[in-house]
Motif scaffolding. Structure first.
Motif, PDB file in Angstrom:
ATOM      1  N   ASP A   1       0.917  -1.237   0.110  1.00  0.00           N
ATOM      2  CA  ASP A   1       0.036   0.006   0.000  1.00  0.00           C
ATOM      3  C   ASP A   1       0.884   1.036  -0.196  1.00  0.00           C
ATOM      4  O   ASP A   1       0.388   2.398  -0.683  1.00  0.00           O
ATOM      5  CB  ASP A   1      -0.877  -0.095   1.025  1.00  0.00           C
ATOM      6  N   VAL A   2       1.927   1.274   0.725  1.00  0.00           N
ATOM      7  CA  VAL A   2       2.798   2.238   0.622  1.00  0.00           C
ATOM      8  C   VAL A   2       3.349   2.723  -0.525  1.00  0.00           C
ATOM      9  O   VAL A   2       3.469   3.882  -0.974  1.00  0.00           O
ATOM     10  CB  VAL A   2       4.113   2.158   1.577  1.00  0.00           C
ATOM     11  N   LEU A   3       3.807   1.357  -1.348  1.00  0.00           N
ATOM     12  CA  LEU A   3       4.393   1.704  -2.701  1.00  0.00           C
ATOM     13  C   LEU A   3       3.337   2.187  -3.553  1.00  0.00           C
ATOM     14  O   LEU A   3       3.785   2.909  -4.356  1.00  0.00           O
ATOM     15  CB  LEU A   3       4.824   0.245  -3.357  1.00  0.00           C
ATOM     16  N   ARG A   4       2.276   1.724  -3.476  1.00  0.00           N
ATOM     17  CA  ARG A   4       1.236   2.330  -4.349  1.00  0.00           C
ATOM     18  C   ARG A   4       0.927   3.661  -4.036  1.00  0.00           C
ATOM     19  O   ARG A   4       0.684   4.406  -5.084  1.00  0.00           O
ATOM     20  CB  ARG A   4      -0.114   1.279  -4.060  1.00  0.00           C
ATOM     21  N   ALA A   5       0.868   4.182  -2.895  1.00  0.00           N
ATOM     22  CA  ALA A   5       0.746   5.559  -2.633  1.00  0.00           C
ATOM     23  C   ALA A   5       1.700   6.265  -3.026  1.00  0.00           C
ATOM     24  O   ALA A   5       1.800   7.592  -3.705  1.00  0.00           O
ATOM     25  CB  ALA A   5       0.506   5.761  -1.051  1.00  0.00           C
ATOM     26  N   ARG A   6       3.201   5.723  -2.916  1.00  0.00           N
ATOM     27  CA  ARG A   6       4.100   6.471  -3.201  1.00  0.00           C
ATOM     28  C   ARG A   6       4.225   6.685  -5.101  1.00  0.00           C
ATOM     29  O   ARG A   6       4.766   7.754  -5.365  1.00  0.00           O
ATOM     30  CB  ARG A   6       5.328   5.569  -3.172  1.00  0.00           C
ATOM     31  N   ARG A   7       3.880   5.672  -5.661  1.00  0.00           N
ATOM     32  CA  ARG A   7       3.747   5.793  -7.012  1.00  0.00           C
ATOM     33  C   ARG A   7       2.806   7.125  -7.471  1.00  0.00           C
ATOM     34  O   ARG A   7       3.144   8.105  -8.288  1.00  0.00           O
ATOM     35  CB  ARG A   7       2.877   4.740  -7.490  1.00  0.00           C
ATOM     36  N   VAL A   8       1.529   7.265  -6.797  1.00  0.00           N
ATOM     37  CA  VAL A   8       0.823   8.405  -6.799  1.00  0.00           C
ATOM     38  C   VAL A   8       1.597   9.736  -6.470  1.00  0.00           C
ATOM     39  O   VAL A   8       1.474  10.987  -7.256  1.00  0.00           O
ATOM     40  CB  VAL A   8      -0.770   8.541  -6.209  1.00  0.00           C
ATOM     41  N   GLN A   9       2.443   9.618  -5.528  1.00  0.00           N
ATOM     42  CA  GLN A   9       3.004  10.600  -4.881  1.00  0.00           C
ATOM     43  C   GLN A   9       4.044  11.225  -6.197  1.00  0.00           C
ATOM     44  O   GLN A   9       4.178  12.366  -6.499  1.00  0.00           O
ATOM     45  CB  GLN A   9       3.714  10.393  -3.646  1.00  0.00           C
ATOM     46  N   GLY A  10       4.683  10.133  -6.671  1.00  0.00           N
ATOM     47  CA  GLY A  10       5.757  10.433  -7.840  1.00  0.00           C
ATOM     48  C   GLY A  10       4.763  11.183  -9.107  1.00  0.00           C
ATOM     49  O   GLY A  10       5.271  11.994  -9.538  1.00  0.00           O
ATOM     50  N   ASP A  11       3.840  10.723  -9.190  1.00  0.00           N
ATOM     51  CA  ASP A  11       2.950  11.068 -10.542  1.00  0.00           C
ATOM     52  C   ASP A  11       2.597  12.626 -10.163  1.00  0.00           C
ATOM     53  O   ASP A  11       2.667  13.519 -10.969  1.00  0.00           O
ATOM     54  CB  ASP A  11       1.658  10.515 -10.681  1.00  0.00           C
ATOM     55  N   MET A  12       2.200  12.946  -8.897  1.00  0.00           N
ATOM     56  CA  MET A  12       1.939  14.397  -8.622  1.00  0.00           C
ATOM     57  C   MET A  12       3.339  15.233  -8.639  1.00  0.00           C
ATOM     58  O   MET A  12       3.082  16.243  -8.966  1.00  0.00           O
ATOM     59  CB  MET A  12       1.262  14.356  -7.313  1.00  0.00           C
ATOM     60  N   LEU A  13       4.302  14.737  -8.264  1.00  0.00           N
ATOM     61  CA  LEU A  13       5.531  15.607  -8.398  1.00  0.00           C
ATOM     62  C   LEU A  13       5.697  15.869  -9.942  1.00  0.00           C
ATOM     63  O   LEU A  13       6.313  17.026 -10.099  1.00  0.00           O
ATOM     64  CB  LEU A  13       6.720  14.877  -7.595  1.00  0.00           C
ATOM     65  N   ARG A  14       5.431  15.070 -10.666  1.00  0.00           N
ATOM     66  CA  ARG A  14       5.751  15.186 -12.070  1.00  0.00           C
ATOM     67  C   ARG A  14       4.605  16.024 -12.649  1.00  0.00           C
ATOM     68  O   ARG A  14       5.221  17.163 -13.413  1.00  0.00           O
ATOM     69  CB  ARG A  14       5.657  13.892 -12.797  1.00  0.00           C
ATOM     70  N   GLU A  15       3.348  15.926 -12.262  1.00  0.00           N
ATOM     71  CA  GLU A  15       2.498  16.899 -12.732  1.00  0.00           C
ATOM     72  C   GLU A  15       2.660  18.353 -12.332  1.00  0.00           C
ATOM     73  O   GLU A  15       2.436  19.312 -13.127  1.00  0.00           O
ATOM     74  CB  GLU A  15       1.028  16.594 -12.182  1.00  0.00           C
ATOM     75  N   PHE A  16       3.282  18.733 -11.134  1.00  0.00           N
ATOM     76  CA  PHE A  16       3.825  19.892 -10.970  1.00  0.00           C
ATOM     77  C   PHE A  16       5.144  20.334 -11.271  1.00  0.00           C
ATOM     78  O   PHE A  16       5.661  21.359 -10.606  1.00  0.00           O
ATOM     79  CB  PHE A  16       3.706  20.031  -9.366  1.00  0.00           C
ATOM     80  N   GLY A  17       5.751  19.618 -12.054  1.00  0.00           N
ATOM     81  CA  GLY A  17       6.820  20.013 -12.912  1.00  0.00           C
ATOM     82  C   GLY A  17       8.217  19.634 -11.974  1.00  0.00           C
ATOM     83  O   GLY A  17       9.371  20.229 -12.195  1.00  0.00           O
ATOM     84  N   ARG A  18       8.151  18.874 -10.667  1.00  0.00           N
ATOM     85  CA  ARG A  18       9.338  18.553 -10.114  1.00  0.00           C
ATOM     86  C   ARG A  18       9.927  17.202 -10.750  1.00  0.00           C
ATOM     87  O   ARG A  18       9.777  16.212 -10.204  1.00  0.00           O
ATOM     88  CB  ARG A  18       8.938  18.309  -8.555  1.00  0.00           C
ATOM     89  N   TYR A  19      10.350  17.361 -11.868  1.00  0.00           N
ATOM     90  CA  TYR A  19      11.010  16.191 -12.767  1.00  0.00           C
ATOM     91  C   TYR A  19      12.091  15.183 -11.923  1.00  0.00           C
ATOM     92  O   TYR A  19      12.081  14.148 -12.086  1.00  0.00           O
ATOM     93  CB  TYR A  19      11.347  16.684 -14.233  1.00  0.00           C
ATOM     94  N   GLY A  20      12.925  16.056 -11.602  1.00  0.00           N
ATOM     95  CA  GLY A  20      13.986  15.590 -10.913  1.00  0.00           C
ATOM     96  C   GLY A  20      13.610  14.510  -9.494  1.00  0.00           C
ATOM     97  O   GLY A  20      13.970  13.560  -9.357  1.00  0.00           O
ATOM     98  N   ASP A  21      12.778  15.277  -8.836  1.00  0.00           N
ATOM     99  CA  ASP A  21      12.358  14.451  -7.590  1.00  0.00           C
ATOM    100  C   ASP A  21      11.332  13.290  -8.053  1.00  0.00           C
ATOM    101  O   ASP A  21      11.595  12.172  -7.529  1.00  0.00           O
ATOM    102  CB  ASP A  21      11.487  15.538  -6.606  1.00  0.00           C
ATOM    103  N   ALA A  22      10.362  13.472  -9.116  1.00  0.00           N
ATOM    104  CA  ALA A  22       9.693  12.347  -9.575  1.00  0.00           C
ATOM    105  C   ALA A  22      10.547  11.120  -9.926  1.00  0.00           C
ATOM    106  O   ALA A  22      10.587  10.299  -9.569  1.00  0.00           O
ATOM    107  CB  ALA A  22       8.767  12.950 -10.470  1.00  0.00           C
ATOM    108  N   TYR A  23      11.637  11.525 -10.722  1.00  0.00           N
ATOM    109  CA  TYR A  23      12.370  10.656 -11.434  1.00  0.00           C
ATOM    110  C   TYR A  23      13.245   9.851 -10.080  1.00  0.00           C
ATOM    111  O   TYR A  23      12.940   8.468 -10.255  1.00  0.00           O
ATOM    112  CB  TYR A  23      13.607  11.139 -12.198  1.00  0.00           C
ATOM    113  N   ASP A  24      13.964  10.622  -9.316  1.00  0.00           N
ATOM    114  CA  ASP A  24      14.490   9.880  -8.225  1.00  0.00           C
ATOM    115  C   ASP A  24      13.360   8.849  -7.371  1.00  0.00           C
ATOM    116  O   ASP A  24      13.814   7.897  -7.073  1.00  0.00           O
ATOM    117  CB  ASP A  24      15.050  10.792  -7.190  1.00  0.00           C
TER     118      ASP A  24
END
Length: 840
Positions: free
Chosen positions: A442-465
């Motif tokens: 469940d943590v991993l699944r929510a972290r995936r969404v967290q990464g998606d949202m980082l990308r949506e707001f232009g934080r591409y480096g953070d999303a990639y990592d």
């Protein structure tokens, strides 16, 4: 809730033309001095709106006073509109409901944000109604409402418990009743009470209106005498004193509440259990349909009530008669005052609180619709969202509750509410990591969404990592072929694009598509999303025809599997197909496809939905390319304004919208505005992406183009040479973006007198563009037209003439002889190639 007064209470002349106010309390008493003071204060504001605030503690009757003011002075207004303001994020949606009443586009047509803005603008102008009253009930922080209070000819009334409003607007303090008004209230509500009894009751209850209402409701419902009530009240008050605990709420309210619930337990125990359950929801309205038999854990006493519809209806009605809940029959909700909720929770032992919270989780889980990505289900999810935090959903370890939490994230993402999705994803990740460990699925699944949202707001480096770290753990825990692993694998391609690694993204997504097809099948919705990403990669690496072919196949597959593919996924494929058609040079066809896609998106989603905004931006580009410059500019202005309002200036979507608008302004001859916007956008691109990202280099070339058009060819050349070097380092020369800059640089050189070099660069670019995109692609035609003009200027007419003639024939056969590009080429004017960034 829109109130519906009875026929005897209302006639067409009695009420304003537009009216939305909760029902009036027929037992309203007193407050004459405050009401008159409020009316005078509002009436004195003849030149501008000066909001007035009713401020006071919970339970003193601020809301009831605001309702009474609206009814009493309704003949002063043409519009009276009630806005529940507990959650600032929902205020604009309530304002948007006013749109059709004021003759402006509604939320279905224009989206919630634009509809609300149109409402505020209409109120500001006083058109069509100049006499209006907005009431914001239970507002908290003044800063949340600064842009929601329109200046204009109307009035604004706010109720709040937050004392900070006193330093911002005109404020009237609402305290407990004066004794005389307490006694008048009790006399009206409990007709048999004597003056002496009313005085004693008011004294005991501290003159607190909510406590008086509780006491009166109990006496009326049970037939209890005032003497008996006072005797029992004294007993309960004594027990509270004996507990010796400091209390957050007035003694009178706590004692009155205890007395009410004691009698409620005696007469209808099931209703008491229902009330306790309601205390663990939020203070916002609770959907009536949430109270039904469920599979999850529920206390036996409540389960029995839920299983008996007649008893359940009686319990709800009884709670309403005891003034413990408020029922909205139109919206089919029930609501408990936050003060009563707090008192109920406070009186329960910790184990009982845990049991009831589990019970609420069971009710919420089963009240949620099955599919979070279906727009028809979003209103129910929005209603449940208000209870996610108060009910402590994140703290539950139950699989079904966590599944509901994932559905909430799915709803927020599918509906385009990315800010809320990011907040809830972070909350779930923090809580679940603490409770279950970082490797919990469940943590991993929510972290995936967290990464998606980082990308949506232009934080591409953070999303990639984050996404790469999560993917590594997912592969260990879930395996390479788990659906969640594949979804995240697909997202990595977007992260690579965000870092400017278009070729790496293409190769990654090729492998991703093959794995999706092998594991999920070719017609699975997730496979179609992976195909869409690969098509985007192909476009970004100049293989437009392959991109279009892939998308046509995916679009047909989605059509054939309509029930399995969400509206958002289908719209994404449609939008991508429109873009690919345009990139292949078929501008008129791209407009046709884009208009269809935009109409579908606005109908199925919302005009402000991020996917719909993307379609609108792409259509604006297609219109500009096809020669429909005025319509293209209109759409570009609109979509850019929406992006700025919703996401701010530095969001990737806003930057893309700004680029589109700057290009449209230039094409329409508005050079100064275009230059200012393009230059600002260039500076922002470097900050959001990076100085070496291809999109940044292309934006530099857009500014260079404007420098030349504005008479600064030397500055244009400097910028284009920098952009060309940066792009060529990443892609080599045979890439559409690189050749676009090279064509523009050749135009700079001509103006600087370097005609031979311009001809050489132009000839090389034309050769490469024809090989890359085809002889009749508009970019190749522009390069050919420019080269013909340059050859002629260099005295090489024998080379220029056949090239010019062939180019004009090709224009006639493709874009048409009347297209702006064809007309410019015919006159020997240079054509400019600009850049519009596709989505990441």
């Amino acid at each position: 809730m829109v109130s519906q007064p009875s026929a005897t209470e209302r006639s067409p002349r009695d009420f304003p033309a537009v009216w939305k106010v909760p029902p009036r309390n027929k037992n309203f008493t007193g407050r004459e001095t405050l009401l008159n003071r409020l009316h005078k204060g509002i009436g004195d504001n003849v030149t501008a709106v000066v909001p007035h605030t009713l401020h006071g503690l919970g339970g003193v009757g601020k809301t009831q006073m605001a309702i009474e003011y609206a009814y009493r002075f309704r003949d002063s207004y043409d519009v009276v509109w009630w806005v529940p303001a507990d959650q600032p994020g929902l205020v604009r949606a309530t304002l948007a409901q006013l749109a059709p009443k004021l003759g402006v586009p509604d939320a279905t047509t224009a989206g919630i944000e634009d509809a609300a803005s149109a409402v505020l603008d209409a109120l500001r102008r006083g058109d069509p109604y100049g006499r209006w009253l907005l009431i914001f009930d239970n507002a908290d922080e003044p800063e949340d409402f600064g842009d929601l209070i329109p200046p204009g000819p109307g009035d604004v009334l706010v109720t709040s418990r937050n004392h900070r409003w006193a330093g911002v607007y005109e404020t009237i303090a609402v305290d407990v009743f004066p004794r005389k008004e307490s006694m008048e209230f009790l006399d009206k509500r409990v007709p048999a009470v004597t003056e002496e009894e009313a005085d004693k009751l008011a004294e005991a209850l501290g003159d607190l209106p909510l406590a008086l209402e509780q006491a009166a409701a109990l006496q009326v419902e049970t037939g209890m005498s005032a003497q008996e009530y006072l005797r029992l009240f004294e007993q309960h008050a004594s027990s509270l004193l004996e507990e010796g605990k400091p209390r957050e709420y007035p003694w009178s309210m706590t004692t009155a509440w205890r007395l009410s619930v004691t009698k409620l337990k005696e007469h209808l125990p099931g209703a008491m259990e229902l009330l306790r359950c309601c205390a663990f929801f939020g203070p916002e309205p609770i959907p009536r349909d949430a109270f039904r038999p469920v599979k999850g854990p529920v206390r036996p006493e409540l389960a029995e009530l839920l299983a008996t519809p007649i008893r359940l209806s009686k319990a709800i009605a009884t709670l309403a008669r005891y003034a413990l809940v408020r029922i909205d029959p139109d919206e089919r909700t029930l609501q408990v005052h936050r003060l009563i909720q707090a008192l109920l929770r406070e009186e329960l032992a910790a184990p009982t609180q845990r049991d009831i919270r589990e019970e609420v989780h069971s009710l919420i889980v089963e009240a949620a619709p099955s599919s979070a990505d279906v727009p028809a289900n979003w209103p129910r999810y929005q209603a449940l969202l208000a209870h996610v935090d108060p009910a402590g959903v994140a703290a539950s370890g139950r699989p079904d509750v966590r599944s509901f939490a994932h559905d909430i994230l799915g709803y927020l993402g599918a509906s385009g509410n990315y800010r809320a999705a990011r907040r809830y994803a972070e909350s779930f990740v923090d809580q679940w990591t603490h409770d279950s460990g970082a490797a919990d699925p469940d943590v991993l699944r929510a972290r995936r969404v967290q990464g998606d949202m980082l990308r949506e707001f232009g934080r591409y480096g953070d999303a990639y990592d984050l996404n790469n770290a999560t993917l590594a753990t997912m592969r260990e825990v879930l395996g390479d072929d788990h659906r969640e692993t594949l979804i995240l694998l697909n997202g990595i391609g977007a992260d690579l694009r965000g870092r400017g690694r278009f070729i790496d993204a293409r190769e990654h997504d090729r492998e991703s598509v093959e794995r999706h097809r092998a594991v999920l099948g070719s017609d699975d919705a997730q496979t179609l999303r992976a195909i869409n990403n690969l098509a985007l990669d192909l476009g970004l690496t100049s293989d437009y025809q392959a991109s279009q072919t892939l998308l046509e196949e995916a679009y047909r597959t989605a059509q054939a599997n309509e029930g399995k593919v969400s509206k958002g996924t289908f719209l994404n494929l449609w939008a991508s197909l429109s873009r690919a058609v345009r990139q292949c040079g078929d501008y008129h066809e791209a407009c046709d496809v884009g208009r269809d896609a935009l109409g579908y998106g606005r109908q199925q989603l919302d005009a402000d939905h991020p996917r719909v905004l993307l379609v609108q931006k792409d259509l604006a580009i297609a219109l500009l390319r096809s020669g429909e410059k005025d319509e293209g500019l209109e759409l570009a202005r609109d979509v850019h304004a929406r992006y700025v309002r919703i996401y701010g200036l530095n969001h990737p979507g806003t930057l893309a919208g700004a680029t589109c608008l700057a290009n449209s302004l230039r094409a329409n001859g508005q050079l100064d505005e275009a230059y200012k916007l393009a230059k600002d956008t260039m500076e922002r691109y470097a900050r959001v992406y990076s100085a070496e990202h291809p999109y940044n280099h292309c934006c530099v070339s857009n500014v260079a183009l404007l420098e030349r058009v504005r008479g600064e060819p030397e500055r244009a050349r400097e910028l284009n040479e920098v952009a060309l070097a940066g792009l060529e380092t990443r892609f080599g020369r045979d890439h559409h973006y690189v050749l676009t800059v090279a064509v523009n640089l050749a135009s700079d050189l001509v103006l600087l007198g370097e005609t031979d070099r311009a001809c050489a660069m132009g000839a090389d670019s034309l050769h490469r563009l024809r090989r890359l995109l085809g002889d009749d692609h508009p970019a190749a035609l522009a390069a050919a037209a420019n080269l013909a003009a340059d050859l002629s200027a260099a005295g090489r007419g024998e080379e220029a003439k056949p090239l010019f003639d062939a180019t004009m024939r090709c224009y006639d056969e493709t874009l048409g002889a009347e297209h702006p590009d064809a007309l410019a080429a015919a006159e020997g004017r240079h054509l400019d190639l600009d850049f519009d960034p596709p989505p990441i």
